[in-house]
Design a protein around this motif. Structure first.
Motif, PDB file in Angstrom:
ATOM      1  N   THR A  89       0.852  -1.186   0.000  1.00  0.00           N
ATOM      2  CA  THR A  89       0.000   0.000   0.000  1.00  0.00           C
ATOM      3  C   THR A  89       0.882   1.229   0.000  1.00  0.00           C
ATOM      4  OG1 THR A  89      -1.943   1.041   1.011  1.00  0.00           O
ATOM      5  CG2 THR A  89      -0.219   0.270   2.516  1.00  0.00           C
ATOM      6  N   THR A  90       0.286   2.367  -0.232  1.00  0.00           N
ATOM      7  CA  THR A  90       0.968   3.650  -0.169  1.00  0.00           C
ATOM      8  C   THR A  90      -0.096   4.713   0.061  1.00  0.00           C
ATOM      9  OG1 THR A  90       2.574   5.102  -1.266  1.00  0.00           O
ATOM     10  CG2 THR A  90       0.870   4.117  -2.664  1.00  0.00           C
ATOM     11  N   CYS A 144      -1.606   5.726  -5.046  1.00  0.00           N
ATOM     12  CA  CYS A 144      -1.953   4.321  -5.300  1.00  0.00           C
ATOM     13  C   CYS A 144      -2.086   4.026  -6.794  1.00  0.00           C
ATOM     14  CB  CYS A 144      -3.247   3.953  -4.571  1.00  0.00           C
ATOM     15  SG  CYS A 144      -3.024   3.628  -2.804  1.00  0.00           S
ATOM     16  N   SER A 145      -2.728   4.931  -7.534  1.00  0.00           N
ATOM     17  CA  SER A 145      -2.885   4.710  -8.974  1.00  0.00           C
ATOM     18  C   SER A 145      -1.537   4.741  -9.671  1.00  0.00           C
ATOM     19  CB  SER A 145      -3.807   5.774  -9.572  1.00  0.00           C
ATOM     20  OG  SER A 145      -5.120   5.642  -9.072  1.00  0.00           O
ATOM     21  N   LEU A 146      -0.675   5.664  -9.282  1.00  0.00           N
ATOM     22  CA  LEU A 146       0.660   5.750  -9.874  1.00  0.00           C
ATOM     23  C   LEU A 146       1.437   4.463  -9.626  1.00  0.00           C
ATOM     24  CD1 LEU A 146       2.912   7.409 -11.236  1.00  0.00           C
ATOM     25  CD2 LEU A 146       3.494   8.304  -8.966  1.00  0.00           C
ATOM     26  N   PHE A 206       3.553  -0.222 -11.898  1.00  0.00           N
ATOM     27  CA  PHE A 206       4.136  -1.508 -11.519  1.00  0.00           C
ATOM     28  C   PHE A 206       3.023  -2.551 -11.409  1.00  0.00           C
ATOM     29  CE2 PHE A 206       6.481   2.065  -9.762  1.00  0.00           C
ATOM     30  CZ  PHE A 206       7.746   1.849 -10.288  1.00  0.00           C
ATOM     31  N   PRO A 207       2.534  -3.022 -12.554  1.00  0.00           N
ATOM     32  CA  PRO A 207       1.390  -3.947 -12.559  1.00  0.00           C
ATOM     33  C   PRO A 207       1.672  -5.284 -11.889  1.00  0.00           C
ATOM     34  CG  PRO A 207       2.372  -3.759 -14.746  1.00  0.00           C
ATOM     35  CD  PRO A 207       2.990  -2.691 -13.912  1.00  0.00           C
ATOM     36  N   VAL A 221      -1.669  -3.696  -5.288  1.00  0.00           N
ATOM     37  CA  VAL A 221      -1.753  -2.471  -4.505  1.00  0.00           C
ATOM     38  C   VAL A 221      -3.086  -2.414  -3.773  1.00  0.00           C
ATOM     39  CG1 VAL A 221      -1.707   0.051  -4.569  1.00  0.00           C
ATOM     40  CG2 VAL A 221      -0.235  -1.270  -6.114  1.00  0.00           C
ATOM     41  N   ASP A 222      -3.025  -2.392  -2.462  1.00  0.00           N
ATOM     42  CA  ASP A 222      -4.216  -2.264  -1.624  1.00  0.00           C
ATOM     43  C   ASP A 222      -4.395  -0.778  -1.329  1.00  0.00           C
ATOM     44  OD1 ASP A 222      -6.139  -2.207   0.397  1.00  0.00           O
ATOM     45  OD2 ASP A 222      -5.448  -4.083   1.295  1.00  0.00           O
ATOM     46  N   ASP A 223      -5.384  -0.165  -1.971  1.00  0.00           N
ATOM     47  CA  ASP A 223      -5.555   1.277  -1.832  1.00  0.00           C
ATOM     48  C   ASP A 223      -6.400   1.666  -0.628  1.00  0.00           C
ATOM     49  OD1 ASP A 223      -8.031   0.454  -2.639  1.00  0.00           O
ATOM     50  OD2 ASP A 223      -8.126   1.692  -4.435  1.00  0.00           O
ATOM     51  N   ALA A 224      -6.742   0.696   0.215  1.00  0.00           N
ATOM     52  CA  ALA A 224      -7.583   0.995   1.372  1.00  0.00           C
ATOM     53  C   ALA A 224      -6.859   0.808   2.700  1.00  0.00           C
ATOM     54  CB  ALA A 224      -8.832   0.112   1.356  1.00  0.00           C
TER      55      ALA A 224
END
Length: 324
Positions: A128-129, A134-136, A141-142, A146-149
């Motif tokens: 996460t970040t 998060c989108s960047l 880096f697919p 990425v946990d955006d929550a």
């Protein structure tokens, strides 16, 4: 030997991403008979580092700290362009790669994940970040999940946090792993934290999420609701407060907030209940303060929403709290 911690800084670093974790580990040392952690603030060349807050941070150059002597490596967040440019610094990239491989744990606070990702040190990991990056991180880096929550994520020996104050939450979790829950709780109390936040908790509380998308009159109503959770808050009361018919209020509130009034009220109450359960409150008191009325009603709603009883949640999130 103390656990050796290196926090990487650079011009444009967010100072709270450095001072917050450092304060947690310093407080842990104060709670021990002998210091358990030794914190090193490092940079590529050493010397004074200007943070994004215009405050200078004194750092030591990475060459003075052998990469294989680090137990925990953390990259602090800050200016995104500066972080991505750091990946082009060959000596720093080599040092970070060796340190990450040798350390028992490594990771980032806030946007520091961008540098680790650019160097291939997060490949295949769940991370996460900060919500704004998060989108960047996900688009660039697919290979990452990425946990955006989440406030922070642990995946193997990789620890990443959402940003700023969540770095404190993550480091408290690390201290709990090393020294136990009682020590982490004492540190949280010393730092005057409202509550220790678990990693699964969203970067945005339900209250903030709703206010961001709600129209102005409903945003004001949401603020009022959050301070009156111990009251009935049924649709008749809420509609009357907005001077609307119940049918019209239900339709417009749902369109504005994205949830029905009843479901949203329950969400606010359960979010508040989770925080109270981390404090030494009895279940009846938690139920009363959150408007559920009884421990049985609270337990039923809690298990339906989270799949776990309130007391089991308490035991897994904060050991040492007195039982009912």
């Amino acid at each position: 030997m103390p656990v050796s911690i290196a926090i990487l800084v650079y011009d444009g670093v967010q100072i709270l991403d450095v001072s917050g974790p450092a304060a947690v580990f310093a407080a842990a040392n104060d709670a021990c008979a002998t210091p358990f952690y030794k914190v090193h603030i490092v940079s590529a060349g050493g010397g004074a580092i200007k943070s994004s807050s215009a405050l200078d941070i004194v750092s030591q150059p990475i060459r003075r700290l052998p990469a294989n002597a680090i137990d925990l490596l953390l990259v602090a967040g800050g200016d995104e362009d500066a972080l991505l440019q750091l990946a082009e610094h060959r000596a720093l990239a080599r040092w970070l790669t060796r340190a990450s491989m040798a350390a028992g744990r490594y990771g980032s606070i806030c946007t520091g994940a961008l540098l680790l990702a650019r160097l291939g040190l997060l490949h295949g990991k769940r991370v996460t970040t900060h919500w704004s990056a998060c989108s960047l991180l996900a688009d660039g880096f697919p290979e990452l999940a990425v946990d955006d929550a989440a406030l922070y994520v642990e995946d193997g020996k990789v620890w990443t946090s959402a940003g700023v104050t969540t770095g404190i939450d993550m480091c408290l979790a690390i201290v709990e792993r090393d020294l136990g829950a009682a020590a982490a709780n004492r540190i949280a109390e010393r730092l005057v934290l409202y509550a220790r936040r678990p990693g699964y908790q969203s970067q945005f509380s339900p209250l903030l999420q709703a206010r961001r998308q709600a129209d102005t009159p409903y945003a004001e109503l949401i603020d009022w609701m959050s301070t009156h959770l111990d009251e009935p808050l049924d649709i008749a009361q809420l509609a009357a407060r907005m001077a609307m018919s119940e049918r019209s209020f239900h339709r417009h509130f749902t369109q504005s907030v994205g949830d029905t009034p009843a479901r949203f009220v329950e969400t606010l109450r359960l979010d508040r209940a989770r925080n109270l359960l981390l404090l030494p409150y009895g279940l009846k008191q938690v139920a009363a303060e959150t408007g559920f009325g009884s421990a049985a009603r609270l337990s039923k709603a809690f298990e339906r929403r989270f799949g776990i009883s309130p007391m089991l949640f308490r035991q897994t999130q904060r050991r040492g709290v007195s039982p009912e």
